[in-house]
Write a protein that holds these residues in place. Structure first.
Motif, PDB file in Angstrom:
ATOM      1  N   GLY A  10       0.837  -1.202   0.000  1.00 17.62           N
ATOM      2  CA  GLY A  10       0.000   0.000   0.000  1.00 17.62           C
ATOM      3  C   GLY A  10       0.866   1.245   0.000  1.00 17.62           C
ATOM      4  N   GLY A  11       0.524   2.193  -0.839  1.00 12.51           N
ATOM      5  CA  GLY A  11       1.297   3.434  -0.917  1.00 12.51           C
ATOM      6  C   GLY A  11       0.697   4.524  -0.053  1.00 12.51           C
ATOM      7  N   SER A  12       0.997   5.767  -0.426  1.00 19.03           N
ATOM      8  CA  SER A  12       0.499   6.915   0.341  1.00 19.03           C
ATOM      9  C   SER A  12      -1.018   6.841   0.448  1.00 19.03           C
ATOM     10  N   GLY A  13      -1.534   6.970   1.660  1.00 15.53           N
ATOM     11  CA  GLY A  13      -2.983   6.954   1.882  1.00 15.53           C
ATOM     12  C   GLY A  13      -3.554   5.556   2.036  1.00 15.53           C
ATOM     13  N   PRO A  53       2.099  -1.907   4.413  1.00  9.96           N
ATOM     14  CA  PRO A  53       2.036  -0.469   4.141  1.00  9.96           C
ATOM     15  C   PRO A  53       3.455   0.059   3.914  1.00  9.96           C
ATOM     16  N   ARG A  54       3.702   0.553   2.713  1.00 13.24           N
ATOM     17  CA  ARG A  54       5.081   0.885   2.301  1.00 13.24           C
ATOM     18  C   ARG A  54       5.745   1.901   3.224  1.00 13.24           C
ATOM     19  N   HIS A  55       4.975   2.888   3.661  1.00 11.30           N
ATOM     20  CA  HIS A  55       5.560   3.941   4.505  1.00 11.30           C
ATOM     21  C   HIS A  55       5.335   3.666   5.989  1.00 11.30           C
ATOM     22  N   GLY A  56       4.793   2.470   6.313  1.00 11.21           N
ATOM     23  CA  GLY A  56       4.479   2.131   7.691  1.00 11.21           C
ATOM     24  C   GLY A  56       3.148   2.741   8.097  1.00 11.21           C
ATOM     25  N   ALA A  62       9.917   8.142   4.777  1.00  5.89           N
ATOM     26  CA  ALA A  62       9.960   8.847   3.486  1.00  5.89           C
ATOM     27  C   ALA A  62      10.392   7.869   2.388  1.00  5.89           C
ATOM     28  N   PRO A  63      10.086   8.191   1.127  1.00  6.19           N
ATOM     29  CA  PRO A  63      10.447   7.261   0.047  1.00  6.19           C
ATOM     30  C   PRO A  63      11.938   6.928   0.028  1.00  6.19           C
ATOM     31  N   ASN A  64      12.771   7.922   0.341  1.00  4.28           N
ATOM     32  CA  ASN A  64      14.221   7.690   0.304  1.00  4.28           C
ATOM     33  C   ASN A  64      14.742   7.023   1.581  1.00  4.28           C
ATOM     34  N   SER A  85       1.526  -3.459  -6.374  1.00  3.93           N
ATOM     35  CA  SER A  85       1.973  -2.319  -5.587  1.00  3.93           C
ATOM     36  C   SER A  85       1.108  -1.109  -5.930  1.00  3.93           C
ATOM     37  N   ILE A  86       0.677  -0.403  -4.911  1.00  2.76           N
ATOM     38  CA  ILE A  86      -0.194   0.763  -5.128  1.00  2.76           C
ATOM     39  C   ILE A  86       0.623   2.026  -4.886  1.00  2.76           C
ATOM     40  N   SER A  87       0.494   2.999  -5.778  1.00  3.34           N
ATOM     41  CA  SER A  87       1.271   4.235  -5.652  1.00  3.34           C
ATOM     42  C   SER A  87       0.465   5.461  -6.044  1.00  3.34           C
ATOM     43  N   ALA A  88       0.677   6.536  -5.311  1.00  2.00           N
ATOM     44  CA  ALA A  88       0.186   7.850  -5.728  1.00  2.00           C
ATOM     45  C   ALA A  88       1.231   8.441  -6.670  1.00  2.00           C
ATOM     46  N   VAL A  89       0.796   8.980  -7.792  1.00  2.00           N
ATOM     47  CA  VAL A  89       1.758   9.523  -8.776  1.00  2.00           C
ATOM     48  C   VAL A  89       1.277  10.864  -9.313  1.00  2.00           C
ATOM     49  N   GLN A 165      11.774  15.583  -2.106  1.00  3.73           N
ATOM     50  CA  GLN A 165      11.256  16.806  -2.705  1.00  3.73           C
ATOM     51  C   GLN A 165      10.566  16.479  -4.027  1.00  3.73           C
ATOM     52  N   PHE A 166       9.547  17.246  -4.369  1.00  7.15           N
ATOM     53  CA  PHE A 166       8.962  17.116  -5.701  1.00  7.15           C
ATOM     54  C   PHE A 166       9.939  17.734  -6.711  1.00  7.15           C
ATOM     55  N   SER A 167       9.643  17.585  -7.996  1.00 10.86           N
ATOM     56  CA  SER A 167      10.562  18.013  -9.054  1.00 10.86           C
ATOM     57  C   SER A 167      10.501  19.520  -9.307  1.00 10.86           C
ATOM     58  N   ILE A 183       4.770  10.177 -12.719  1.00 10.84           N
ATOM     59  CA  ILE A 183       5.984  10.341 -11.908  1.00 10.84           C
ATOM     60  C   ILE A 183       5.696   9.975 -10.453  1.00 10.84           C
ATOM     61  N   GLY A 184       6.622   9.216  -9.865  1.00 10.90           N
ATOM     62  CA  GLY A 184       6.472   8.821  -8.471  1.00 10.90           C
ATOM     63  C   GLY A 184       7.842   8.724  -7.806  1.00 10.90           C
ATOM     64  N   MET A 185       7.859   8.190  -6.582  1.00  9.50           N
ATOM     65  CA  MET A 185       9.121   8.104  -5.825  1.00  9.50           C
ATOM     66  C   MET A 185       9.434   6.716  -5.287  1.00  9.50           C
ATOM     67  N   THR A 186       8.582   5.718  -5.591  1.00  8.84           N
ATOM     68  CA  THR A 186       8.782   4.451  -4.872  1.00  8.84           C
ATOM     69  C   THR A 186       8.841   3.168  -5.711  1.00  8.84           C
ATOM     70  N   ALA A 187       8.449   3.200  -6.971  1.00  6.89           N
ATOM     71  CA  ALA A 187       8.397   1.933  -7.726  1.00  6.89           C
ATOM     72  C   ALA A 187       9.795   1.377  -7.997  1.00  6.89           C
ATOM     73  N   ALA A 224      -2.568  18.851  -2.084  1.00  2.00           N
ATOM     74  CA  ALA A 224      -3.291  18.437  -3.300  1.00  2.00           C
ATOM     75  C   ALA A 224      -3.293  16.919  -3.418  1.00  2.00           C
ATOM     76  N   VAL A 225      -2.155  16.301  -3.111  1.00  2.00           N
ATOM     77  CA  VAL A 225      -2.058  14.838  -3.204  1.00  2.00           C
ATOM     78  C   VAL A 225      -3.072  14.207  -2.244  1.00  2.00           C
ATOM     79  N   VAL A 226      -3.081  14.677  -0.997  1.00  3.29           N
ATOM     80  CA  VAL A 226      -3.949  14.079   0.025  1.00  3.29           C
ATOM     81  C   VAL A 226      -5.422  14.294  -0.339  1.00  3.29           C
TER      82      VAL A 226
HETATM   83  C1  LIG Z   1       2.573  12.249  -0.593  1.00  5.26           C
HETATM   84  S1  LIG Z   1       3.144  12.516  -2.240  1.00  5.26           S
HETATM   85  C2  LIG Z   1       4.673  11.742  -2.385  1.00  5.26           C
HETATM   86  C3  LIG Z   1       4.717  10.307  -1.994  1.00  5.26           C
HETATM   87  O1  LIG Z   1       3.541   9.627  -2.480  1.00  5.26           O
HETATM   88  C4  LIG Z   1       3.951   8.551  -3.273  1.00  5.26           C
HETATM   89  O2  LIG Z   1       4.134   7.417  -2.438  1.00  5.26           O
HETATM   90  P1  LIG Z   1       3.655   5.961  -2.810  1.00  5.26           P
HETATM   91  O3  LIG Z   1       4.302   5.596  -4.130  1.00  5.26           O
HETATM   92  O4  LIG Z   1       4.105   5.102  -1.698  1.00  5.26           O
HETATM   93  O5  LIG Z   1       2.137   6.042  -2.946  1.00  5.26           O
HETATM   94  C5  LIG Z   1       5.250   9.066  -3.862  1.00  5.26           C
HETATM   95  O6  LIG Z   1       6.004   8.025  -4.456  1.00  5.26           O
HETATM   96  C6  LIG Z   1       5.892   9.688  -2.670  1.00  5.26           C
HETATM   97  O7  LIG Z   1       6.493   8.747  -1.837  1.00  5.26           O
END
Ligand SMILES: CSC[C@H]1O[C@H](OP(=O)(O)O)[C@H](O)[C@@H]1O
Ligand code: ADE
Length: 293
Positions: A10-13, A53-56, A62-64, A85-89, A165-167, A183-187, A224-226
């Motif tokens: 599970g990704g963000s949210g 849950p990817r971010h706990g 954080a993604p990094n 895998s689920i991601s917000a992009v 950081q965003f781009s 574009i995302g940060m985790t795949a 905006a993402v949330v």
């Molecule tokens: C909260 S926006 C940035 C954050 O959201 C995405 O996470 P995920 O792929 O785990 O849904 C993005 O890759 C960033 O980690």
């Protein structure tokens, strides 16, 4: 016949999956360090599910900061046979508006500070990665989206940045010229490590914003993402339920399952035993386990 076990990251949210049967959070140890969280073991209409849950829980990482190797390792230890895998992009294309789901079939890796392989340190291995996404899993997700009435754009390229950081606007425009669509940060390196662990893998991406290139939309921020994640929560849950409902109960053939057949360069007698035992879950099928099996 082997029973299928569907893994979901599970990704963000997405920190939980409601409506599962017999849910229990179980911590699993990994020789690769600390994973993001315990794994939620559960069933859904006879299908075994394992959720991480990817971010706990509480979005603590954080993604990094993610330990992608430990995450893939514990999912494999939990018996996962297929990984979604689920991601917000962010969107890099006008027609991919916020709220759209996308099933990318390619990735561009722009991360640069993450351990991206299980191999090395004495055991050299190279897996093929020309087709990084399981076509079979993509087809299953696309079918489930149709059944759930969720509009989905099938195919496309996901560029993965280091973050957090965003781009910049210039970077965002550059990724468009590279023919990236989202574009995302985790795949990455998640998809690479799933391939090394012989797990068929697919990303289900939900577009939350227009990143920083769009002349008529504000550059992305967390608010905006949330907001988009919340507005589309029901759709995301309906899609996950439909995927689980239609998921095959028995393991199906997939090229990823034999990714390691010809991957290793290092002579068997030169392979360090300590590393062999660390690779037991990921590559035990071809390397044998620590006991030399
Ligand atoms: C909260 S926006 C940035 C954050 O959201 C995405 O996470 P995920 O792929 O785990 O849904 C993005 O890759 C960033 O980690
Ligand atoms: N614009 C964006 N860039 C990187 N990761 C994201 N996740 C959601 N939106 C994003």
């Amino acid at each position: 016949m082997t029973e299928a076990v569907l893994g979901i990251i599970g990704g963000s949210g997405v920190y939980d999956i409601p409506g599962l049967e017999n849910p229990r959070w179980l911590p699993i140890e990994s020789p690769w360090g600390q994973p993001s969280d315990a794994i939620l073991f559960a069933e859904f209409q006879g299908l075994k599910l394992r959720f991480l849950p990817r971010h706990g829980r509480g979005h603590r990482l954080a993604p990094n900061e993610l330990n992608f190797r430990a995450n893939i390792d514990v999912l494999k230890r939990a018996g996962v046979t297929d990984l979604i895998s689920i991601s917000a992009v962010g969107s890099l294309r006008e027609h991919l508006a916020p709220g759209t789901f996308v099933l990318p079939d390619q990735y561009i890796d722009r991360t640069h500070a993450r351990p991206a392989s299980f191999f090395g340190g004495g055991i050299v291995g190279h897996v093929g990665f020309a087709e990084p996404v399981s076509a079979r899993l993509r087809a299953l997700v696309a079918k489930a989206a149709g059944e759930a009435g969720v509009a989905l754009s099938d195919g496309g390229t996901l560029v993965v940045i280091e973050g957090p950081q965003f781009s910049t606007r210039a970077e965002s425009e550059m990724y468009r010229t590279l023919k990236a669509d989202i574009i995302g940060m985790t795949a990455m390196p998640e998809a690479k490590l799933a391939r090394e662990a012989e797990l068929p893998y697919a990303t289900v991406a939900m577009v939350t914003d227009y990143d920083a290139w769009h002349p008529h939309h504000e550059a992305v921020d967390v608010q905006a993402v949330v907001a988009t994640l919340h507005a589309n929560r029901d759709k995301a849950q309906a899609l996950v339920s439909a995927i689980a409902r239609g998921f095959p109960r028995q393991v199906e053939d997939d090229p990823a399952r034999t990714a390691l057949d010809h991957a290793f360069m290092t002579a068997p007698e030169a392979r360090p035993s300590g590393l062999m035992s660390r690779l037991d879950a990921v590559a035990g099928r071809v390397l044998g386990n620590a006991n030399g099996k």
